[in-house]
Scaffold this motif. Sequence first.
Motif, PDB file in Angstrom:
ATOM      1  N   ALA A  32      97.079  83.191  27.970  1.00  0.00           N
ATOM      2  CA  ALA A  32      97.030  81.945  27.210  1.00  0.00           C
ATOM      3  C   ALA A  32      96.757  80.762  28.129  1.00  0.00           C
ATOM      4  N   ARG A  33      97.344  80.779  29.313  1.00  0.00           N
ATOM      5  CA  ARG A  33      97.104  79.708  30.271  1.00  0.00           C
ATOM      6  C   ARG A  33      95.651  79.710  30.734  1.00  0.00           C
ATOM      7  N   TRP A  58     101.124  81.916  20.311  1.00  0.00           N
ATOM      8  CA  TRP A  58     100.742  80.803  21.165  1.00  0.00           C
ATOM      9  C   TRP A  58      99.873  79.817  20.390  1.00  0.00           C
ATOM     10  N   THR A  59     100.092  78.541  20.674  1.00  0.00           N
ATOM     11  CA  THR A  59      99.294  77.466  20.075  1.00  0.00           C
ATOM     12  C   THR A  59      98.654  76.653  21.184  1.00  0.00           C
ATOM     13  N   LEU A  60      97.352  76.474  21.098  1.00  0.00           N
ATOM     14  CA  LEU A  60      96.633  75.604  22.028  1.00  0.00           C
ATOM     15  C   LEU A  60      96.631  74.197  21.439  1.00  0.00           C
ATOM     16  N   ARG A  61      97.181  73.250  22.198  1.00  0.00           N
ATOM     17  CA  ARG A  61      97.388  71.903  21.674  1.00  0.00           C
ATOM     18  C   ARG A  61      96.772  70.876  22.611  1.00  0.00           C
ATOM     19  N   TRP A  62      96.155  69.846  22.026  1.00  0.00           N
ATOM     20  CA  TRP A  62      95.573  68.757  22.805  1.00  0.00           C
ATOM     21  C   TRP A  62      95.592  67.484  21.963  1.00  0.00           C
ATOM     22  N   TYR A  63      95.316  66.361  22.618  1.00  0.00           N
ATOM     23  CA  TYR A  63      95.309  65.064  21.952  1.00  0.00           C
ATOM     24  C   TYR A  63      93.887  64.503  21.936  1.00  0.00           C
ATOM     25  N   ASP A  64      93.521  63.943  20.764  1.00  0.00           N
ATOM     26  CA  ASP A  64      92.186  63.369  20.577  1.00  0.00           C
ATOM     27  C   ASP A  64      91.135  64.408  20.985  1.00  0.00           C
ATOM     28  N   GLY A  65      90.158  64.035  21.780  1.00  0.00           N
ATOM     29  CA  GLY A  65      89.202  65.016  22.273  1.00  0.00           C
ATOM     30  C   GLY A  65      88.391  65.685  21.176  1.00  0.00           C
ATOM     31  N   ALA A  83      89.558  88.495  20.882  1.00  0.00           N
ATOM     32  CA  ALA A  83      90.821  88.515  21.620  1.00  0.00           C
ATOM     33  C   ALA A  83      91.624  87.238  21.422  1.00  0.00           C
ATOM     34  N   ALA A  84      90.953  86.126  21.080  1.00  0.00           N
ATOM     35  CA  ALA A  84      91.659  84.853  20.915  1.00  0.00           C
ATOM     36  C   ALA A  84      91.999  84.551  19.466  1.00  0.00           C
TER      37      ALA A  84
END
Length: 321
Positions: A32-33, A58-65, A83-84
């Motif tokens: 995940a990393r 697992w959750t992939l999290r980000w701001y704006d973008g 796989a993802a």
Amino acid sequence: MGTPERTPERAAAPGSAPQTPRSPQALHAPRARRIADRLSVQFRVPVEPQFEPVGRRWTLRWYDGPTVDAVRCALARLFPDGAADALAVRRDVTTRALALAAIRETRAGAMHRSVGSWGQRYHLEQLLAGQEHPDRPAGPREAAMLERLLAAATPESARGPVSPDLSRAFDLVARDGVAWLLPEHRLAGPADRDALALTPLEYLTCRYATGVHRTAWESALAVLPVRTAVAAVHGDPQPDPDAARAALALLPVLRAQLSAELDAIGERLAAAAGSPAGAPAAAAAVEPLLEPPVDALAEPLAEPLADPLTEPLTEAPAAAR
């Protein structure tokens, strides 16, 4: 019944302790990393993997973008084997992005105080869902307006820096509009290249707009018609120098507009004059305007024209003295 045989992968070596299956968090943490790092490099936005204990995923999290759809498409290209697919994706918008959207929506007339701050926030979040990098201003002027709004919405605190109050930011633009956020209220000069100062039409609107035009300027930065702005300066008994310069800069624009209007009127009248019913009367009315009287052309001039090459100068030009 016999005991099922152990598979070779799960068989324990003699004298060793029984193996404990690894948890999904420990099993998928490195991968995940790595996925998050690849997305961070691709989109140039920090992407963080977070393990959700409730769903054990697992959750992939980000701001704006980038948008959520853009990240999902990137994951599908990076891992075509699926796989993802077990990863969830989530984008959050920052206060900066929401405040910038509030400025733009106020100019569009879509920010209403009646729905409250939560209703305004929901509207803006839905609006930004399909926009990439919603926190990026369109130019220096919009960036300066955003900074002024965030500063005005930040409460004073003796305990140190605090974050801007988003509800206060919404209320400020919904109540007072956006004209007060302009970084400068002076007329732009030839050396101004950053669009922070006002254009000639903006300056005259800010100076002379009244009534509904004033409301439109303060809430949406809507400018006056060119003819109205120039007429306002012309009717001012004592216009300031910047207003006079702004009106002079708009004269070519006004002249082009009037010329286009006159051409349209002429074409319409010519079409009407060429119709079978009104052709004779129209031709009789237009003919004196198109051709000057013959007597006026044959009449000699009262005084001969002075020859500029032979007539002596009464005074030398200032540049030659």
